[in-house]
Design a protein around this motif. Structure first.
Motif, PDB file in Angstrom:
ATOM      1  N   ALA A 444       0.921  -1.252   0.056  1.00 57.45           N
ATOM      2  CA  ALA A 444      -0.044  -0.092   0.098  1.00 57.45           C
ATOM      3  C   ALA A 444       0.663   1.430   0.140  1.00 57.45           C
ATOM      4  CB  ALA A 444      -1.025   0.008   1.200  1.00 57.45           C
ATOM      5  N   ALA A 445       1.871   1.077   0.872  1.00 57.50           N
ATOM      6  CA  ALA A 445       2.821   2.150   0.780  1.00 57.50           C
ATOM      7  C   ALA A 445       3.596   2.517  -0.606  1.00 57.50           C
ATOM      8  CB  ALA A 445       3.749   1.993   1.904  1.00 57.50           C
ATOM      9  N   ALA A 446       3.576   1.617  -1.399  1.00 59.90           N
ATOM     10  CA  ALA A 446       4.308   1.538  -2.734  1.00 59.90           C
ATOM     11  C   ALA A 446       3.228   2.174  -3.715  1.00 59.90           C
ATOM     12  CB  ALA A 446       5.168   0.194  -2.900  1.00 59.90           C
ATOM     13  N   LEU A 447       2.083   2.124  -3.423  1.00 62.10           N
ATOM     14  CA  LEU A 447       1.033   2.573  -4.584  1.00 62.10           C
ATOM     15  C   LEU A 447       1.394   4.107  -5.163  1.00 62.10           C
ATOM     16  CD1 LEU A 447      -2.335   1.333  -3.023  1.00 62.10           C
ATOM     17  CD2 LEU A 447      -1.115   0.686  -4.920  1.00 62.10           C
ATOM     18  N   PRO A 448       1.563   4.939  -4.398  1.00 64.80           N
ATOM     19  CA  PRO A 448       2.007   6.425  -4.991  1.00 64.80           C
ATOM     20  C   PRO A 448       3.232   6.130  -5.765  1.00 64.80           C
ATOM     21  CG  PRO A 448       1.705   6.691  -2.509  1.00 64.80           C
ATOM     22  CD  PRO A 448       1.702   5.202  -2.775  1.00 64.80           C
ATOM     23  N   LEU A 449       4.110   5.284  -5.717  1.00 67.11           N
ATOM     24  CA  LEU A 449       5.319   4.975  -6.561  1.00 67.11           C
ATOM     25  C   LEU A 449       4.756   4.682  -7.955  1.00 67.11           C
ATOM     26  CD1 LEU A 449       8.578   3.280  -5.568  1.00 67.11           C
ATOM     27  CD2 LEU A 449       7.829   3.136  -7.966  1.00 67.11           C
ATOM     28  N   VAL A 482       8.902   6.187   1.213  1.00 70.86           N
ATOM     29  CA  VAL A 482       9.676   6.323   2.528  1.00 70.86           C
ATOM     30  C   VAL A 482       8.227   7.151   3.330  1.00 70.86           C
ATOM     31  CG1 VAL A 482      11.080   7.405   4.015  1.00 70.86           C
ATOM     32  CG2 VAL A 482      11.782   6.138   1.857  1.00 70.86           C
ATOM     33  N   GLY A 483       7.887   8.263   2.811  1.00 72.55           N
ATOM     34  CA  GLY A 483       6.677   8.892   3.677  1.00 72.55           C
ATOM     35  C   GLY A 483       5.544   8.402   3.943  1.00 72.55           C
ATOM     36  N   CYS A 484       5.135   7.363   2.949  1.00 74.86           N
ATOM     37  CA  CYS A 484       3.706   6.731   3.129  1.00 74.86           C
ATOM     38  C   CYS A 484       4.233   5.601   4.175  1.00 74.86           C
ATOM     39  CB  CYS A 484       3.304   6.054   1.890  1.00 74.86           C
ATOM     40  SG  CYS A 484       2.581   7.285   0.888  1.00 74.86           S
ATOM     41  N   SER A 485       5.371   4.916   4.154  1.00 76.96           N
ATOM     42  CA  SER A 485       5.810   3.872   5.087  1.00 76.96           C
ATOM     43  C   SER A 485       5.924   4.325   6.478  1.00 76.96           C
ATOM     44  CB  SER A 485       7.378   3.354   4.471  1.00 76.96           C
ATOM     45  OG  SER A 485       7.072   2.570   3.391  1.00 76.96           O
ATOM     46  N   TYR A 486       6.103   5.371   6.608  1.00 74.74           N
ATOM     47  CA  TYR A 486       6.277   6.009   7.901  1.00 74.74           C
ATOM     48  C   TYR A 486       4.705   6.313   8.629  1.00 74.74           C
ATOM     49  CZ  TYR A 486       6.669   9.590  12.037  1.00 74.74           C
ATOM     50  OH  TYR A 486       6.505  10.209  13.117  1.00 74.74           O
ATOM     51  N   TRP A 488       2.086   4.049   7.559  1.00 76.75           N
ATOM     52  CA  TRP A 488       1.341   2.907   7.138  1.00 76.75           C
ATOM     53  C   TRP A 488       2.087   1.660   7.681  1.00 76.75           C
ATOM     54  CZ3 TRP A 488      -0.167   4.408   1.435  1.00 76.75           C
ATOM     55  CH2 TRP A 488      -1.049   5.424   1.480  1.00 76.75           C
ATOM     56  N   VAL A 489       3.371   1.767   7.652  1.00 77.45           N
ATOM     57  CA  VAL A 489       4.310   0.419   8.045  1.00 77.45           C
ATOM     58  C   VAL A 489       4.621   0.427   9.321  1.00 77.45           C
ATOM     59  CG1 VAL A 489       6.291  -0.968   7.479  1.00 77.45           C
ATOM     60  CG2 VAL A 489       4.987   0.255   5.647  1.00 77.45           C
ATOM     61  N   LEU A 490       5.066   1.633   9.943  1.00 74.58           N
ATOM     62  CA  LEU A 490       5.654   1.836  11.292  1.00 74.58           C
ATOM     63  C   LEU A 490       4.558   1.532  12.279  1.00 74.58           C
ATOM     64  CD1 LEU A 490       8.331   4.800  11.178  1.00 74.58           C
ATOM     65  CD2 LEU A 490       8.682   2.136  10.792  1.00 74.58           C
ATOM     66  N   SER A 491       4.898   0.845  13.421  1.00 69.37           N
ATOM     67  CA  SER A 491       3.948   0.757  14.441  1.00 69.37           C
ATOM     68  C   SER A 491       4.035   2.238  15.601  1.00 69.37           C
ATOM     69  CB  SER A 491       4.324  -0.469  15.577  1.00 69.37           C
ATOM     70  OG  SER A 491       5.729  -0.206  16.093  1.00 69.37           O
ATOM     71  N   ALA A 492       3.046   2.218  16.187  1.00 66.47           N
ATOM     72  CA  ALA A 492       3.282   3.578  17.240  1.00 66.47           C
ATOM     73  C   ALA A 492       4.416   3.642  17.875  1.00 66.47           C
ATOM     74  CB  ALA A 492       1.935   3.284  17.980  1.00 66.47           C
ATOM     75  N   ASP A 493       4.913   2.666  18.393  1.00 66.68           N
ATOM     76  CA  ASP A 493       6.220   2.545  19.169  1.00 66.68           C
ATOM     77  C   ASP A 493       7.377   3.044  18.323  1.00 66.68           C
ATOM     78  OD1 ASP A 493       4.801   1.846  21.481  1.00 66.68           O
ATOM     79  OD2 ASP A 493       5.279  -0.250  21.268  1.00 66.68           O
ATOM     80  N   GLU A 494       7.282   2.486  17.036  1.00 73.91           N
ATOM     81  CA  GLU A 494       8.557   2.988  16.189  1.00 73.91           C
ATOM     82  C   GLU A 494       8.361   4.173  15.772  1.00 73.91           C
ATOM     83  OE1 GLU A 494       9.006  -1.763  14.313  1.00 73.91           O
ATOM     84  OE2 GLU A 494       7.742   0.056  13.478  1.00 73.91           O
ATOM     85  N   LYS A 495       7.078   4.672  15.714  1.00 76.03           N
ATOM     86  CA  LYS A 495       7.020   6.176  15.277  1.00 76.03           C
ATOM     87  C   LYS A 495       7.558   6.999  16.183  1.00 76.03           C
ATOM     88  CE  LYS A 495       3.128   5.634  12.218  1.00 76.03           C
ATOM     89  NZ  LYS A 495       1.706   6.000  12.133  1.00 76.03           N
ATOM     90  N   ARG A 496       7.393   6.686  17.678  1.00 79.29           N
ATOM     91  CA  ARG A 496       7.556   7.599  18.972  1.00 79.29           C
ATOM     92  C   ARG A 496       9.195   7.386  19.022  1.00 79.29           C
ATOM     93  NH1 ARG A 496       2.767   5.680  21.290  1.00 79.29           N
ATOM     94  NH2 ARG A 496       3.821   3.694  21.977  1.00 79.29           N
ATOM     95  N   PHE A 497       9.681   6.319  18.732  1.00 82.73           N
ATOM     96  CA  PHE A 497      11.370   6.038  18.618  1.00 82.73           C
ATOM     97  C   PHE A 497      12.149   6.930  17.786  1.00 82.73           C
ATOM     98  CE2 PHE A 497      14.889   3.915  17.070  1.00 82.73           C
ATOM     99  CZ  PHE A 497      15.622   4.048  18.392  1.00 82.73           C
ATOM    100  N   PHE A 498      11.258   7.068  16.448  1.00 81.25           N
ATOM    101  CA  PHE A 498      11.836   7.715  15.441  1.00 81.25           C
ATOM    102  C   PHE A 498      12.001   9.349  15.722  1.00 81.25           C
ATOM    103  CE2 PHE A 498      11.425   9.914  11.507  1.00 81.25           C
ATOM    104  CZ  PHE A 498      12.791   9.459  10.696  1.00 81.25           C
ATOM    105  N   ARG A 499      10.693   9.720  16.196  1.00 78.52           N
ATOM    106  CA  ARG A 499      10.677  11.181  16.501  1.00 78.52           C
ATOM    107  C   ARG A 499      11.463  11.506  17.779  1.00 78.52           C
ATOM    108  NH1 ARG A 499       4.786  10.079  15.922  1.00 78.52           N
ATOM    109  NH2 ARG A 499       4.341   9.835  18.062  1.00 78.52           N
ATOM    110  N   ARG A 500      11.351  10.687  18.795  1.00 79.25           N
ATOM    111  CA  ARG A 500      12.496  10.947  19.734  1.00 79.25           C
ATOM    112  C   ARG A 500      14.005  10.965  19.310  1.00 79.25           C
ATOM    113  NH1 ARG A 500      10.781   7.278  22.854  1.00 79.25           N
ATOM    114  NH2 ARG A 500      12.624   5.880  22.625  1.00 79.25           N
TER     115      ARG A 500
END
Length: 518
Positions: A444-449, A482-486, A488-500
């Protein structure tokens, strides 16, 4: 504890791969310019010829990696030393076989290298090069166990540091040899000595990690019988894969001709590149699976495997879609070929490889270390035999795409009925849940491509060259993926880790830069 080595291992694997690619290109150009095409051909043939000596490993390298990963040296150091000594000693015996074969084959260099009309002096020089390379390969062969032990210790990044330094030293050494007007014999000597020292340098990392590590030239029959029950099946898998990889172009040549062999090889280039670019991450799974499974940490290992399949899918999904939609432009730009048959082979192979990367690469590494090595070996042998038989029948009636179709259908069949069931039972996860985690979200994240590729094909195909279509489509499509993967693919914990960990740091750097400008 595990995440830090995985990141280090993966990043240094990519760095090592980049250094090897750059070093390979430079060495090839320098050798052709300095030695000439004939002696460069001899150099390449020697490396190709002695690569087959790796078949004498008999799967013991992976065995050393497994027994190191499960931490036997922490439980029974004497038994671990007996196991590694047995493997090392067996490799030393294989070195004697390499040496004997080298001496015997040296009497046939005229036939091996097609030197019928060559002066006797040049024939003798080629024989000396062949003997030197064979003797050096025999000396290096037993030391190949040390990089495998490094992988078993989860020290892949330290192994990579040694390899990177070695490749840079090789470049510097070749330049020095050229400056001193050295010949091919000197180049061979320098390269072989450097390869031996590279493997021996691993000992500086192994000894502190395994206090009391000792090697003896001694083979224990009891230990040999025990470890060969594992390594023998690993060896069968390796041979089956190697034979099928070598046989398919030969069958195409017999039934279709040399031109079709060329089409098949060109069509496989981009899928092979995709396979290489996803490999550095997968190498982490083998030692992790062995150590966690042996310690009974099944719940933690299950989470690691699912997350590994997710991240492996993130890497392979973007590359698969990108190669598939831009295959025609990539083939024209890279290889100057505009042939529908090559395009069809490339697109089919990249889909087949994608299925293998998603549903086979991580599970097979896990099953190998989870006492399912017999099952894997029989699956691999069956696949090779089935591919061989299918190609003999189908190539008589269809074009060479049938080779890829046969491999794809056989791979899907064995994955669904033999690989997936034990994997799903261990992970304790449903089919649709696993597909959602490792496939649907990434696609799904690759559909814009895909949308960007269609827009460029519709409105800019006639006005832009292949180069600019790839630059615009690849950069915009990659950023969109990459933007869509952020999201649609990353979990909530992974998003928090990435932001922090990253976004906060980037904001601080930006503020400091703005403050400095003021």
């Amino acid at each position: 504890m595990i995440k830090i080595p995985i990141v280090k291992n993966t990043l240094t694997n990519y760095l090592s791969m980049g250094v090897k690619l750059l070093q390979g290109v430079l060495v090839t150009r320098w050798l052709i310019a300095y030695l000439g095409e004939e002696y460069y051909g001899l150099w390449a043939l020697l490396w190709s010829f002695f690569c087959y000596s790796l078949l004498l490993d008999f799967g013991f390298g992976v065995t050393a990696q497994k027994y190191t990963s499960i931490g036997i040296f922490q439980q029974d150091l004497k038994r671990y030393n007996r196991i590694i000594s047995t493997i090392f000693s067996f490799h030393a015996v294989m070195s004697l076989i390499i040496l004997a074969c080298t001496v015997a084959a040296s009497f046939f260099v005229v036939t091996l290298f097609h030197l019928d009309d060559t002066p006797a002096e040049r024939i003798e020089y080629c024989r000396r090069c062949f003997l030197l390379f064979g003797i050096g390969s025999a000396l290096i062969f037993p030391s190949g166990i040390f990089p495998e032990i490094m992988v078993g210790l989860h020290k892949i990044y330290q192994r990579n540091y040694v390899i990177i330094v070695s490749k840079l030293l090789e470049l510097a050494g070749l330049l020095l040899v050229f400056a001193c007007k050295g010949e091919l014999l000197l180049l061979i000597s320098f390269t072989l000595v450097l390869n031996l020292l590279t493997n021996l340098a691993m000992l500086f990392y192994i000894r502190p990690a395994i206090p009391g590590f000792r090697l003896r030239l001694w083979i224990s029959r009891e230990v040999f019988r025990e470890i060969f029950q594992f390594s023998g099946f690993v060896y069968l898998c390796s041979v089956a894969r190697l034979l099928w990889g070598r046989v398919s172009p030969l069958l195409i040549s017999i039934f279709c001709g040399l031109q079709e062999v060329g089409f098949f090889q060109i069509g496989s280039r981009l899928p092979n590149l995709m396979n290489q670019l996803t490999g550095p991450y997968q190498e982490n799974i083998t030692p992790i699976s062995a150590s966690f499974y042996a310690q009974g940490k099944h719940r933690a290992l299950s989470r690691i495997l699912v997350n590994s399949m997710r991240w492996n899918s993130f890497l392979s999904s973007g590359m698969m879609v990108g190669i598939f939609v831009f295959a025609a432009e990539l083939i024209r730009f890279l290889f100057k070929v505009d042939q529908p048959l090559v395009l069809a082979i490339c697109q089919l192979m990249v889909v087949s490889l994608y299925i293998g990367l998603l549903f086979r690469s991580i599970p097979e590494r896990f099953l190998l270390m989870a006492e399912k090595h017999k099952l894997l070996s029989w699956i691999t042998i069956w696949e090779s035999v089935a591919n061989f038989a299918a190609c003999i029948v189908l190539l008589q009636f269809f074009n060479i795409t049938c080779v890829v179709w046969a491999a794809l259908i056989i791979k899907v069949f064995t994955t669904v009925f033999f690989i997936a069931p034990p994997m799903l039972r261990y992970l304790k996860i449903g089919v649709w849940k696993l597909l959602y985690e490792i496939c649907f979200r990434q696609l799904a994240a690759a559909l814009p491509l895909v949308g960007i590729a269609l827009l460029l094909e519709t409105f800019a195909a006639g006005s832009l060259s292949d180069f600019w279509l790839l630059v615009i489509g690849g950069s915009s499509g990659g950023l969109a993926y990459v933007g869509c993967s952020y999201w649609w693919v990353l979990s909530a914990d992974e998003k928090r880790f990435f932001r922090r960990k990253y976004l906060t740091r980037w904001r601080q750097i930006w503020r400091q830069w703005k403050g400095g400008r003021r």
